[in-house]
Design a protein around this motif. Sequence first.
Motif, mmCIF file in Angstrom:
data_model
loop_
_atom_site.group_PDB
_atom_site.id
_atom_site.type_symbol
_atom_site.label_atom_id
_atom_site.label_comp_id
_atom_site.label_asym_id
_atom_site.label_seq_id
_atom_site.Cartn_x
_atom_site.Cartn_y
_atom_site.Cartn_z
ATOM 1 N N LEU A 71 0.187 -9.505 21.838
ATOM 2 C CA LEU A 71 -0.288 -8.464 20.375
ATOM 3 C C LEU A 71 0.054 -7.048 20.862
ATOM 4 N N ARG A 72 -0.378 -6.748 21.930
ATOM 5 C CA ARG A 72 -0.161 -5.241 22.375
ATOM 6 C C ARG A 72 1.319 -4.613 22.091
ATOM 7 N N ASP A 73 1.974 -5.430 22.856
ATOM 8 C CA ASP A 73 3.588 -5.375 22.630
ATOM 9 C C ASP A 73 4.036 -5.368 21.160
ATOM 10 N N GLY A 74 3.620 -6.135 20.119
ATOM 11 C CA GLY A 74 3.943 -6.305 18.944
ATOM 12 C C GLY A 74 3.590 -5.209 18.044
ATOM 13 N N ILE A 75 2.296 -4.720 18.477
ATOM 14 C CA ILE A 75 1.778 -3.839 17.858
ATOM 15 C C ILE A 75 2.439 -2.340 18.118
ATOM 16 N N ALA A 76 2.840 -2.160 19.324
ATOM 17 C CA ALA A 76 3.322 -1.081 19.776
ATOM 18 C C ALA A 76 4.885 -0.707 19.088
ATOM 19 N N HIS A 77 5.560 -1.942 18.996
ATOM 20 C CA HIS A 77 6.773 -1.972 18.265
ATOM 21 C C HIS A 77 6.632 -1.829 16.709
ATOM 22 N N LEU A 78 5.460 -2.337 16.074
ATOM 23 C CA LEU A 78 5.336 -1.985 14.805
ATOM 24 C C LEU A 78 5.023 -0.520 14.519
ATOM 25 N N ARG A 79 4.096 -0.138 15.245
ATOM 26 C CA ARG A 79 3.756 1.498 15.093
ATOM 27 C C ARG A 79 4.970 2.496 15.233
ATOM 28 N N ALA A 80 5.818 1.942 16.266
ATOM 29 C CA ALA A 80 7.233 2.863 16.264
ATOM 30 C C ALA A 80 8.085 2.609 15.092
ATOM 31 N N ALA A 81 7.954 1.301 14.555
ATOM 32 C CA ALA A 81 9.056 0.851 13.139
ATOM 33 C C ALA A 81 8.167 1.731 11.828
ATOM 34 N N TRP A 82 6.989 1.691 11.996
ATOM 35 C CA TRP A 82 6.216 2.481 10.932
ATOM 36 C C TRP A 82 6.500 3.749 10.789
ATOM 37 N N ALA A 83 6.728 4.415 11.938
ATOM 38 C CA ALA A 83 7.086 6.193 12.038
ATOM 39 C C ALA A 83 8.531 6.159 11.613
ATOM 40 N N ALA A 84 9.368 5.157 11.958
ATOM 41 C CA ALA A 84 10.791 5.293 11.516
ATOM 42 C C ALA A 84 10.996 5.065 10.072
ATOM 43 N N HIS A 85 10.307 4.356 9.444
ATOM 44 C CA HIS A 85 10.250 4.019 8.025
ATOM 45 C C HIS A 85 8.973 4.320 7.139
ATOM 46 N N PRO A 86 8.752 5.568 7.182
ATOM 47 C CA PRO A 86 7.689 5.978 6.501
ATOM 48 C C PRO A 86 7.508 5.610 5.141
ATOM 49 N N GLN A 87 8.604 5.382 4.200
ATOM 50 C CA GLN A 87 8.482 4.997 2.828
ATOM 51 C C GLN A 87 8.565 3.514 2.643
ATOM 52 N N ASP A 88 8.454 2.591 3.588
ATOM 53 C CA ASP A 88 8.369 1.252 3.638
ATOM 54 C C ASP A 88 7.185 0.661 3.221
ATOM 55 N N GLY A 89 6.893 0.861 1.881
ATOM 56 C CA GLY A 89 5.636 0.230 1.471
ATOM 57 C C GLY A 89 5.305 -1.191 1.692
ATOM 58 N N GLN A 90 6.419 -2.086 1.962
ATOM 59 C CA GLN A 90 5.885 -3.599 2.475
ATOM 60 C C GLN A 90 5.430 -3.584 3.823
ATOM 61 N N LEU A 91 6.125 -2.535 4.712
ATOM 62 C CA LEU A 91 5.513 -2.404 5.972
ATOM 63 C C LEU A 91 4.086 -2.142 6.253
ATOM 64 N N SER A 92 3.859 -0.978 5.359
ATOM 65 C CA SER A 92 2.460 -0.529 5.552
ATOM 66 C C SER A 92 1.645 -1.591 4.652
ATOM 67 N N GLY A 93 1.884 -2.375 3.651
ATOM 68 C CA GLY A 93 1.022 -3.386 3.645
ATOM 69 C C GLY A 93 0.867 -4.492 4.462
ATOM 70 N N LEU A 94 1.734 -4.792 5.244
ATOM 71 C CA LEU A 94 1.610 -5.919 6.163
ATOM 72 C C LEU A 94 0.430 -5.239 7.209
ATOM 73 N N ILE A 95 0.631 -3.966 7.721
ATOM 74 C CA ILE A 95 -0.189 -3.438 8.699
ATOM 75 C C ILE A 95 -1.622 -3.287 8.132
ATOM 76 N N THR A 125 0.716 -1.219 -0.146
ATOM 77 C CA THR A 125 -0.169 -0.048 -0.028
ATOM 78 C C THR A 125 0.825 1.056 0.117
ATOM 79 N N ARG A 126 0.428 2.451 -0.400
ATOM 80 C CA ARG A 126 1.165 3.764 -0.241
ATOM 81 C C ARG A 126 1.963 3.985 0.964
ATOM 82 N N PRO A 127 2.891 4.603 1.242
ATOM 83 C CA PRO A 127 3.665 4.798 2.335
ATOM 84 C C PRO A 127 2.575 5.652 3.146
ATOM 85 N N MET A 128 2.881 5.734 4.579
ATOM 86 C CA MET A 128 2.023 6.462 5.618
ATOM 87 C C MET A 128 2.044 7.916 5.342
ATOM 88 N N ASP A 129 0.782 8.405 5.702
ATOM 89 C CA ASP A 129 0.801 9.974 5.479
ATOM 90 C C ASP A 129 1.454 10.622 7.127
#
Length: 278
Positions: free
Chosen positions: A180-204, A3-7
Motif C-alpha cells: 500500500l505504501r508503495d502504491g500510494i507513493a506512486h498515486l501521489r506522484a501521478a496526482w501531481a503530474a495530472h492535476p486536472q484528472d478528475g477521475q484520478l482525484s475521484g479514485l483517491i 471530484t474536483r481537480p487537486m488544488d
Amino acid sequence: MTTRPMDTARELAAFLRSRREGLDPDRLGLPSPRRPRRTPGLRREEVAELAGVSTDYVIRLEQGRGLRPSAEVLAALARALRLEPSERDYLFDLAGRRRPGTAEGPAAGAAASLTRLVADLSPLPAMLLDHRYDILAWNPEMARLLPDFEAVPPSRRNAMWLCLLHPPTRGLYADREQVLRDGIAHLRAAWAAHPQDGQLSGLIAEFATQDEDFARLWSQREVGVNGRGRKVLRHPIAGALTVDFEVLLPLQDPDLRLLVYRAADEESRAGLDRLCAR
C-alpha cells in the motif's frame, strides 16, 4: 465517483511544510538558534537562507498564495529541503514546471501494441497499467495470480482498488502495508503530474473515505515509484509464493506501466506452474 481537480497551490504549501518540519537541524550542521525551537524541523528563515530566497517568499509559498516559482527557485528549494529525486519531481509537477511537452495520454496504437506484448510475455504473469493503476491488459497467468480477477467488473479493474477494497485480494500480500505504501507513493506522484484528472482525484477520494489504511498513508505525503522489488504472496490456491517484479515504462508513453512478475525461487516457480496449468 469524481471530484474536483487537486488544488496544486494548497498541496504545494502542505508539501513544503511537511518536508521542512521533517528535517533535523542537527544533522544539517546548522548553528544552534538563539531561542529554543518550539516546533520540529527547520525554521522558514533557515530554509530561505539555504535556498537563497527571502523568508517572506517561503512564508507565502507555505500559505498557498498561488505563487508560481521558477524552475531555478524550485531547484534551490529542493536542495535546501534535501528532497529525494521523486520528491523533487513531485515539487516541480505541483508548480507546473516539469515535462512541459508531455502528452496527456498514450499515443495512438500504443495500447494495442503493448497489449500484444503482454500476451507475448506468457508464461510470465504480466499486465499493463495506466497512471491511475487501471489495468488495461493482462495475460492468463496474471489473471490466475490475482484471486477472482475474472469476476471483477471492468470498471473496477484497478490494481489499487483490488488491494484495498476487493476481499479476495486484500489478503494476497504478506506485507500489505508496504504494498500500500508503495502504491500510494506512486498515486501521489501521478496526482501531481495530472492535476486536472478528475477521475484520478475521484479514485483517491473514494479510497480515502473507504479505507483507513489508505487515508493514514496518504496523509504522510510519501512520493515515489518503486520499479523493482520482491513480494511474498499468500495465494488461496497456490499457497505461499515469492515473486520478483519489474515495472517497465515505454519511452513514448511514460504514463503507461508494464508490470512483470517472475518466480523468485524454485518452490515458487513450481507453484506458479501448477496454478497456471489449471
